[in-house]
Design an enzyme around this catalytic site. Sequence first.
Site, PDB file in Angstrom:
ATOM      1  N   THR A 249       0.645  -1.109  -0.141  1.00 21.70           N
ATOM      2  CA  THR A 249       0.272   0.138  -0.023  1.00 21.70           C
ATOM      3  C   THR A 249       1.305   0.957  -0.422  1.00 21.70           C
ATOM      4  O   THR A 249       1.669   1.869   0.743  1.00 21.70           O
ATOM      5  CB  THR A 249      -0.717  -0.531   0.991  1.00 21.70           C
ATOM      6  OG1 THR A 249      -1.643  -1.320   1.057  1.00 21.70           O
ATOM      7  CG2 THR A 249      -1.648   1.098   1.171  1.00 21.70           C
TER       8      THR A 249
ATOM      9  N   LYS B 158      -7.389   1.099  -2.726  1.00 23.09           N
ATOM     10  CA  LYS B 158      -6.341   0.458  -1.203  1.00 23.09           C
ATOM     11  C   LYS B 158      -7.420   2.146  -0.189  1.00 23.09           C
ATOM     12  O   LYS B 158      -7.302   1.499   0.988  1.00 23.09           O
ATOM     13  CB  LYS B 158      -5.481   0.438  -1.759  1.00 23.09           C
ATOM     14  CG  LYS B 158      -4.473  -0.388  -0.698  1.00 23.09           C
ATOM     15  CD  LYS B 158      -5.109  -1.638   0.210  1.00 23.09           C
ATOM     16  CE  LYS B 158      -4.491  -1.936   1.803  1.00 23.09           C
ATOM     17  NZ  LYS B 158      -5.623  -2.710   2.450  1.00 23.09           N
TER      18      LYS B 158
ATOM     19  N   LYS C 134       0.634   5.114   8.720  1.00 19.24           N
ATOM     20  CA  LYS C 134       0.699   5.650   7.131  1.00 19.24           C
ATOM     21  C   LYS C 134      -0.351   5.871   6.139  1.00 19.24           C
ATOM     22  O   LYS C 134      -0.291   6.106   5.515  1.00 19.24           O
ATOM     23  CB  LYS C 134       1.490   4.078   6.418  1.00 19.24           C
ATOM     24  CG  LYS C 134       2.211   4.138   5.059  1.00 19.24           C
ATOM     25  CD  LYS C 134       2.423   3.149   4.459  1.00 19.24           C
ATOM     26  CE  LYS C 134       1.616   2.191   4.102  1.00 19.24           C
ATOM     27  NZ  LYS C 134       1.647   1.112   3.426  1.00 19.24           N
TER      28      LYS C 134
END
Length: 301
Positions: A95, A170, A245
């Site tokens: 990701t 995502k 993140k």
Amino acid sequence: MSVAWIGLGNMGGPMAANLVDAGTTVRGFDVSEAAAASAAERGVEVVGGVADAVRDADVVFTMLPKGEHVREVLTGPDGVLANIKPGALIVDESTIDIEVARELHETVREAGARFLDAPVSGGVSGAAAGTLTIMVGGAAEDLDEARPLLEVLGGKVVHAGDAGNGQAAKIVNNMMCGVILGVTCEGAVLSERLGLDPTVFHSIAATSSGDSWVLRTWYPSPGVVESAAVNRDFEGGFSVALLHKDLGLAVNAGESTGTPLPFATQARDAMASLLDAGLANKDCTVLVKQVGGTLETPSSH
Ligand code: NAD
């Protein structure tokens, strides 16, 4: 078909092992000796560097923490692009930022190879079971080539559109997951304080409007959901650092598109406070301890 796998951590390790179990030869590399050793036990042919892993590969998978790691592994002097066969296909399962993914599509194309951004959802339990959802950005014909391998890794493989669209899907998905995690931790603590048995409350919520993937897979009360990290002292799983993140990527995307995201911002800040408490490598459901006021930080010992 010869496959290379770079990044054999909590997700990459079991995913590479599933390809091995399906009869594919996988040559892998990880900078962590522990991760490499555990993948070797599962049948991955572990080698000493990226170059050795990718040299003969038709398809190279990467499953690394952040965009900067993927960029370095692909473009570094001993990296993937310097060592692959012309025309090889690189599939990044990590990701990462949408912008870095789009930049890498361009860089890889200029180097004479092909790239797909193909992040996954389903957690370490989905990685182990081969039931991940895989959202793919890039050329349809490249996806067609990767599909037989991706279908070993995931139960659902979706073409999300052009370069970077897999990452866009995502990041939005994980923003929703992070916010649902926050309120599920609050629900787990509040329901117990109201006198409810955790297993009973979980079974009610799982068939009521409070249901979610987080509730069914990560429920943060001990002994309720087998796959939940609360049962393993919050080891393994999806780390605080990685969810922080992802929520940061979502908040940035909100800023760049003029979209107010107060819930996602609060969820990101909750993860930031766990980072400050020294819990970067614990599973993100450790948030339940902060909600319950039972967080023991390294500084509190
Ligand atoms: P992890 O930290 O367990 O694994 C990453 C691995 O990459 C580590 O073993 C690390 O040693 C290795 N690595 C780092 N730099 C390297 C380099 N230069 N060369 C070779 N190996 C290198 O993380 P993870 O949980 O497996 O997550 C990987 C990615 O998948 C992240 O982008 C994460 O956001 C995403 N993801 C994780 C989950 C989850 O539940 N853990 C779910 C979906 C997506």
